[in-house]
Design an enzyme around this catalytic site. Structure first.
Site, short mmCIF file in Angstrom:
data_model
loop_
_atom_site.label_atom_id
_atom_site.label_comp_id
_atom_site.label_asym_id
_atom_site.label_seq_id
_atom_site.Cartn_x
_atom_site.Cartn_y
_atom_site.Cartn_z
N ASP A 25 7.67 9.58 -3.66
CA ASP A 25 7.20 10.51 -4.70
C ASP A 25 8.41 11.13 -5.43
O ASP A 25 8.40 11.30 -6.65
CB ASP A 25 6.35 11.62 -4.07
CG ASP A 25 5.32 11.03 -3.12
OD1 ASP A 25 4.45 10.30 -3.59
OD2 ASP A 25 5.42 11.27 -1.90
N HIS B 73 1.90 13.96 1.07
CA HIS B 73 2.01 12.68 0.35
C HIS B 73 0.58 12.23 0.03
O HIS B 73 0.00 11.40 0.71
CB HIS B 73 2.74 11.65 1.22
CG HIS B 73 2.75 10.28 0.60
ND1 HIS B 73 3.38 10.00 -0.59
CD2 HIS B 73 2.19 9.11 1.00
CE1 HIS B 73 3.20 8.73 -0.90
NE2 HIS B 73 2.47 8.17 0.06
P1 NAD Z 1 0.31 -4.02 5.70
O1 NAD Z 1 -1.13 -4.10 6.01
O2 NAD Z 1 0.92 -5.04 4.80
O3 NAD Z 1 1.17 -4.04 7.03
C1 NAD Z 1 0.87 -3.18 8.09
C2 NAD Z 1 1.29 -3.90 9.35
O4 NAD Z 1 1.14 -2.97 10.42
C3 NAD Z 1 0.43 -5.11 9.67
O5 NAD Z 1 1.27 -6.24 9.88
C4 NAD Z 1 -0.31 -4.71 10.95
O6 NAD Z 1 -0.53 -5.81 11.82
C5 NAD Z 1 0.67 -3.70 11.53
N1 NAD Z 1 0.07 -2.77 12.48
C6 NAD Z 1 -1.17 -2.24 12.48
N2 NAD Z 1 -1.34 -1.47 13.56
C7 NAD Z 1 -0.18 -1.48 14.23
C8 NAD Z 1 0.25 -0.89 15.44
N3 NAD Z 1 -0.54 -0.14 16.18
N4 NAD Z 1 1.52 -1.15 15.85
C9 NAD Z 1 2.33 -1.93 15.14
N5 NAD Z 1 1.97 -2.54 13.99
C10 NAD Z 1 0.73 -2.32 13.55
O7 NAD Z 1 0.58 -2.54 5.15
P2 NAD Z 1 1.88 -2.01 4.39
O8 NAD Z 1 1.71 -2.24 2.94
O9 NAD Z 1 3.09 -2.49 5.07
O10 NAD Z 1 1.69 -0.42 4.61
C11 NAD Z 1 1.84 0.16 5.88
C12 NAD Z 1 1.49 1.64 5.83
O11 NAD Z 1 2.43 2.34 4.99
C13 NAD Z 1 0.11 1.96 5.24
O12 NAD Z 1 -0.48 3.01 6.00
C14 NAD Z 1 0.43 2.43 3.84
O13 NAD Z 1 -0.59 3.24 3.30
C15 NAD Z 1 1.70 3.19 4.10
N6 NAD Z 1 2.53 3.51 2.94
C16 NAD Z 1 3.12 4.75 2.91
C17 NAD Z 1 3.95 5.08 1.86
C18 NAD Z 1 4.58 6.45 1.81
O14 NAD Z 1 5.21 6.78 0.78
N7 NAD Z 1 4.51 7.27 2.84
C19 NAD Z 1 4.20 4.16 0.85
C20 NAD Z 1 3.59 2.91 0.91
C21 NAD Z 1 2.75 2.58 1.96
C1 LMR Z 2 2.13 5.00 -2.22
O1 LMR Z 2 2.31 6.16 -2.56
O2 LMR Z 2 2.40 4.03 -2.96
C2 LMR Z 2 1.60 4.70 -0.83
O3 LMR Z 2 1.29 5.87 -0.16
C3 LMR Z 2 0.47 3.74 -0.83
C4 LMR Z 2 -0.79 4.37 -1.33
O4 LMR Z 2 -1.81 4.30 -0.63
O5 LMR Z 2 -0.79 4.93 -2.42
#
Ligand code: NAD
Ligand code: LMR
Length: 335
Positions: free
Chosen positions: A163, A191
């Site tokens: 952000d 967030h």
């Molecule tokens: P994704 O689905 O591509 O990958 C997630 C991975 O986590 C998968 O491979 C899954 O098998 C694995 N997983 C699920 N449960 C698990 C566990 N208990 N232990 C280990 N691995 C596990 O998702 P992504 O795009 O990589 O996103 C991951 C997370 O990050 C989501 O919750 C998403 O919303 C979050 N995210 C946060 C931000 C932020 O700014 N804070 C930004 C983008 C995404």
């Molecule tokens: C983001 O801000 O891009 C991540 O938190 C993914 C989402 O769910 O928006």
């Protein structure tokens, strides 16, 4: 005599076969966080169903022949994944899809962070630094930290950096200045779509930001654009942000370790301690300065009525999230 080689550091990445994991682990292995002299060992955690995909990621990491990468520990066991780790990126969890708010993921993902907090408590280095990326990141950081009572709350943080970076980049485009000339931006709170990107103290090219952008544009366009940017990426890509999230995670951890520039700060989700009227019991996005590997909330910023009302909204949402997962906090929890 040749210099003694540095001892490798151990870095855990959960969800390492997922989208963010795939964007993160190669940059870590190439030295993007600790530089070209620091060897490392990557601990990669996945769920059992994703182990075949994880083995492919491990093959690719090996095929890069990264000089710094000394070993890989791919596993579906949290205790093994966190054994002796110095840094942990808690990414693995379900992402939202179009139409969802991040807090809709709370009950789906929360249990993961309870188990991982307990495993970190048991096995990680006593100095471990943990960044929670998986959504809803602030409340998941609360769950992990409260389930790791032998570690300090200040060893945990949640990611507001995407952000923060989005705000910098919008200002860069609007004012046609280099990103490096924009300072003292804060993204307060959750967030989520209640977060408050705050320009009241920001400076662009050494002048107050709010002298350089129209206040209606700031209040009606910039804030809403940052709040909704994650949803816009999901709509466009059909999947949530991944490379930008991995990049923000590296920025967050690098600043935590190496420090923020004097007179500047970054946005990090850290345990609230009463500063700026935010009572303990949640992880809150604050302006944070890092020195000597510690993060400290920047003190003494004056808040306008508008800022106070925005901060109150996001504070309320975080407390509601916390109330929804109380059963995952141990009875001794400080939250
Ligand atoms: P994704 O689905 O591509 O990958 C997630 C991975 O986590 C998968 O491979 C899954 O098998 C694995 N997983 C699920 N449960 C698990 C566990 N208990 N232990 C280990 N691995 C596990 O998702 P992504 O795009 O990589 O996103 C991951 C997370 O990050 C989501 O919750 C998403 O919303 C979050 N995210 C946060 C931000 C932020 O700014 N804070 C930004 C983008 C995404
Ligand atoms: C983001 O801000 O891009 C991540 O938190 C993914 C989402 O769910 O928006």
């Amino acid at each position: 005599m040749p210099p003694t080689p540095a001892k490798p550091i151990r870095i855990a990445v959960t969800g390492a076969a997922g989208n963010i994991g795939y964007a993160l682990v190669f940059r870590l292995a190439s030295g993007a966080l600790f530089g070209p002299e620091q060897p490392l060992i990557l601990h990669l955690l996945e769920i059992p169903q994703a182990l075949p995909a994880l083995s492919g990621v491990a093959m690719e990491l090996t095929d890069c022949a990264f000089p710094l990468l000394q070993d890989l520990v791919p596993t579906d066991q949290a205790m093994q994944a966190f054994d002796g780790v110095d840094y942990a990126f808690l990414v693995g969890s379900r992402p939202r899809t179009q139409g969802m708010e991040r807090k809709d993921l709370l009950r789906v993902n929360a249990e993961i962070f309870k188990i991982q907090g307990q495993a970190l408590n048991e096995r990680a280095s006593r100095q471990v630094r943990v960044l929670v990326v998986g959504n809803p990141a602030n409340t998941n950081a609360l769950i992990a930290s409260q389930n790791a009572p032998d570690l300090g709350e200040n060893q945990f943080s949640s990611m507001m950096r995407l952000d923060h970076n989005r705000t910098l980049s919008i200002l860069h485009e609007k004012c046609r200045v280099p990103v490096s000339s924009i300072h003292q931006v804060t993204v307060w709170g959750n967030h989520s779509s209640t977060q408050f990107p705050d320009l009241e103290h920001a400076r662009i090219a050494d002048r107050p930001a709010l002298d350089q952008v129209d206040s209606t544009w700031y209040r009606n366009t910039l804030i809403a654009t940052v709040q909704q940017r994650g949803a816009a990426v999901i709509k466009a890509r059909g999947a949530s942000s991944a490379a930008s999230a991995a990049s923000a995670a590296l920025d967050h951890m690098r600043d935590w370790i190496a420090g923020t520039p004097k007179e500047d700060w970054v946005s990090m989700g850290v345990a609230a301690n009463g500063d700026y009227g935010i009572e303990p019991g949640i992880f809150f996005g604050y302006p944070v300065a890092c020195r000597n590997g510690h993060h400290d909330i920047v003190q003494g910023l004056a808040l306008s009525e508008f800022a106070r009302s925005q901060i109150a909204l996001t504070n309320r949402e975080l407390r509601e999230e916390r109330d929804g997962i109380r059963d995952l906090l141990p009875p001794s929890s400080r939250a």
